[in-house]
Write an enzyme that holds these catalytic residues in place. Structure first.
Site, PDB file in Angstrom:
ATOM      1  N   PRO A   1       0.792  -1.224   0.000  1.00 48.29           N
ATOM      2  CA  PRO A   1       0.000   0.000   0.000  1.00 48.29           C
ATOM      3  C   PRO A   1       0.834   1.288   0.000  1.00 48.29           C
ATOM      4  CG  PRO A   1      -0.067  -1.048   2.155  1.00 48.29           C
ATOM      5  CD  PRO A   1       0.588  -2.025   1.217  1.00 48.29           C
ATOM      6  N   ASN A   2       0.300   2.253  -0.721  1.00 45.19           N
ATOM      7  CA  ASN A   2       0.861   3.616  -0.814  1.00 45.19           C
ATOM      8  C   ASN A   2       2.136   3.704  -1.658  1.00 45.19           C
ATOM      9  OD1 ASN A   2      -1.105   4.963   0.897  1.00 45.19           O
ATOM     10  ND2 ASN A   2      -0.198   3.772   2.555  1.00 45.19           N
TER      11      ASN A   2
ATOM     12  N   HIS B   1       4.001  -4.156   9.346  1.00 41.03           N
ATOM     13  CA  HIS B   1       3.935  -3.925  10.789  1.00 41.03           C
ATOM     14  C   HIS B   1       2.591  -4.324  11.403  1.00 41.03           C
ATOM     15  CE1 HIS B   1       7.333  -1.626   9.400  1.00 41.03           C
ATOM     16  NE2 HIS B   1       6.538  -0.768   8.755  1.00 41.03           N
TER      17      HIS B   1
ATOM     18  N   ASN C   1       7.674  -5.765  -1.015  1.00 36.58           N
ATOM     19  CA  ASN C   1       7.700  -4.648  -0.073  1.00 36.58           C
ATOM     20  C   ASN C   1       6.282  -4.562   0.499  1.00 36.58           C
ATOM     21  OD1 ASN C   1       7.741  -2.308   1.359  1.00 36.58           O
ATOM     22  ND2 ASN C   1       8.799  -1.086  -0.195  1.00 36.58           N
TER      23      ASN C   1
ATOM     24  N   ARG D   1      13.660   4.173  12.273  1.00 33.74           N
ATOM     25  CA  ARG D   1      12.506   5.078  12.230  1.00 33.74           C
ATOM     26  C   ARG D   1      11.680   4.884  13.517  1.00 33.74           C
ATOM     27  NH1 ARG D   1       9.620   4.731   6.596  1.00 33.74           N
ATOM     28  NH2 ARG D   1       8.612   6.567   7.515  1.00 33.74           N
TER      29      ARG D   1
ATOM     30  N   TYR E   1      11.417   8.654   1.093  1.00 36.87           N
ATOM     31  CA  TYR E   1      11.356   7.605   0.067  1.00 36.87           C
ATOM     32  C   TYR E   1      11.999   8.002  -1.261  1.00 36.87           C
ATOM     33  CZ  TYR E   1       8.116   5.599   3.426  1.00 36.87           C
ATOM     34  OH  TYR E   1       7.564   5.092   4.572  1.00 36.87           O
TER      35      TYR E   1
ATOM     36  N   GLU F   1      11.907  -9.980   1.727  1.00 39.05           N
ATOM     37  CA  GLU F   1      11.227  -8.718   2.094  1.00 39.05           C
ATOM     38  C   GLU F   1      12.169  -7.543   1.860  1.00 39.05           C
ATOM     39  OE1 GLU F   1       8.983  -8.644   5.782  1.00 39.05           O
ATOM     40  OE2 GLU F   1       9.929  -6.737   6.304  1.00 39.05           O
TER      41      GLU F   1
ATOM     42  N   ASP G   1       0.909 -15.167   7.223  1.00 41.78           N
ATOM     43  CA  ASP G   1       0.455 -16.551   7.023  1.00 41.78           C
ATOM     44  C   ASP G   1       0.497 -16.934   5.549  1.00 41.78           C
ATOM     45  OD1 ASP G   1       0.094 -16.825   9.726  1.00 41.78           O
ATOM     46  OD2 ASP G   1      -2.092 -16.690   9.675  1.00 41.78           O
TER      47      ASP G   1
ATOM     48  N   ARG H   1       7.708   0.733  13.445  1.00 41.64           N
ATOM     49  CA  ARG H   1       8.222   0.243  12.145  1.00 41.64           C
ATOM     50  C   ARG H   1       9.349  -0.780  12.328  1.00 41.64           C
ATOM     51  NH1 ARG H   1       5.821   3.597   8.211  1.00 41.64           N
ATOM     52  NH2 ARG H   1       5.429   5.637   9.090  1.00 41.64           N
TER      53      ARG H   1
ATOM     54  N   ALA I   1       3.166  -0.714   4.787  1.00 46.15           N
ATOM     55  CA  ALA I   1       2.627  -0.626   6.164  1.00 46.15           C
ATOM     56  C   ALA I   1       2.131  -1.974   6.684  1.00 46.15           C
ATOM     57  CB  ALA I   1       1.510   0.404   6.207  1.00 46.15           C
TER      58      ALA I   1
ATOM     59  N   ARG J   1       5.198  11.028  -2.518  1.00 40.70           N
ATOM     60  CA  ARG J   1       4.973  10.664  -1.114  1.00 40.70           C
ATOM     61  C   ARG J   1       6.264  10.863  -0.299  1.00 40.70           C
ATOM     62  NH1 ARG J   1       4.736   4.487   1.127  1.00 40.70           N
ATOM     63  NH2 ARG J   1       4.270   5.070   3.264  1.00 40.70           N
TER      64      ARG J   1
ATOM     65  N   HIS K   1      12.612  -3.067   1.906  1.00 44.15           N
ATOM     66  CA  HIS K   1      12.090  -1.743   2.252  1.00 44.15           C
ATOM     67  C   HIS K   1      13.007  -0.677   1.684  1.00 44.15           C
ATOM     68  CE1 HIS K   1       9.114  -3.397   4.927  1.00 44.15           C
ATOM     69  NE2 HIS K   1      10.046  -4.243   5.321  1.00 44.15           N
TER      70      HIS K   1
ATOM     71  N   SER L   1      13.183   2.538   2.840  1.00 44.37           N
ATOM     72  CA  SER L   1      13.792   3.215   3.997  1.00 44.37           C
ATOM     73  C   SER L   1      14.340   2.163   4.960  1.00 44.37           C
ATOM     74  CB  SER L   1      12.740   4.084   4.713  1.00 44.37           C
ATOM     75  OG  SER L   1      11.712   3.266   5.244  1.00 44.37           O
TER      76      SER L   1
HETATM   77  C1  DQA Z   1       8.298   0.974   3.638  1.00 48.31           C
HETATM   78  C2  DQA Z   1       8.436   1.225   5.146  1.00 48.31           C
HETATM   79  C3  DQA Z   1       7.088   1.075   5.842  1.00 48.31           C
HETATM   80  O1  DQA Z   1       7.232   1.331   7.235  1.00 48.31           O
HETATM   81  C4  DQA Z   1       6.096   2.064   5.278  1.00 48.31           C
HETATM   82  O2  DQA Z   1       4.823   1.875   5.870  1.00 48.31           O
HETATM   83  C5  DQA Z   1       6.014   2.018   3.793  1.00 48.31           C
HETATM   84  C6  DQA Z   1       7.245   1.859   3.014  1.00 48.31           C
HETATM   85  C7  DQA Z   1       9.623   1.217   2.906  1.00 48.31           C
HETATM   86  O3  DQA Z   1       9.744   0.745   1.765  1.00 48.31           O
HETATM   87  O4  DQA Z   1      10.522   1.883   3.416  1.00 48.31           O
HETATM   88  O5  DQA Z   1       4.957   2.227   3.222  1.00 48.31           O
HETATM   89  O6  DQA Z   1       7.951  -0.382   3.442  1.00 48.31           O
END
Ligand code: DQA
Length: 146
Positions: free
Chosen positions: A9-10, A79, A73, A106, A22, A97, A86, A110, A76, A17, A99, A101
């Site tokens: 998401p996002n 967390h 990735n 942080r 980022y 996985e 699962d 997170r 959010a 953003r 990320h 950042s």
């Molecule tokens: C993220 C880090 C997450 O904490 C955050 O909610 C994101 C992006 C990252 O790629 O740094 O949406 O996954």
């Protein structure tokens, strides 16, 4: 070798953003960079992005033997989501996985990943290069099995 790149998401709003956290690359430009990198390794990437937890889970569940690995990735949902954990735990496909950042320097919430413990490993903090490092990690682990 085909691999699935899943953006949570996002991440569709990357570029605008919180660029101080980022960076200024858009998701499309990150995907192009991933595509170019994969070409050099002879890997075919397949991209998926969703803001919806269930859609991410459906995508992981529908992964078949044609897909050698997943770079995710979870954004959010990293967390919060036992359901995503699962799904990763249930798939036979190896998952890395990533990320953008460094989630470990942080906010405290997170620093906890529900998903990393069922992945091969986690890469965090290298900007969009985290995806390339994740792909490389999958590539190495597939080579070591062959
Ligand atoms: C993220 C880090 C997450 O904490 C955050 O909610 C994101 C992006 C990252 O790629 O740094 O949406 O996954």
């Amino acid at each position: 070798m085909k691999i699935l790149i899943i953006h949570g998401p996002n991440l569709n709003t990357l570029g605008t953003r919180e660029p101080d956290i980022y960076g200024s690359e858009t998701l499309d430009s990150i995907n192009s960079k991933i595509e170019q990198f994969c070409n050099t390794l002879g890997i075919e990437p397949i991209f998926f992005q969703s803001n919806h937890e269930g859609k991410l889970i459906d995508t992981i569940q529908s992964t078949d033997d044609n897909i050698s690995g997943i770079v995710i990735n979870p954004a959010a949902f990293t967390h919060t989501s036992v359901a995503l954990r699962d799904a990763i735990s249930s798939t036979k496909t190896p998952v890395v996985e990533v990320h953008i950042s460094n989630i470990h320097n942080r906010e405290d919430f997170r620093k906890i990943s529900f998903t990393a413990g069922v992945c091969i490993g986690q890469i965090s903090g290298f900007g969009s290069n985290s995806y390339l490092l994740g792909i490389q990690a999958l590539h190495f682990s597939s080579l070591s099995k062959s």
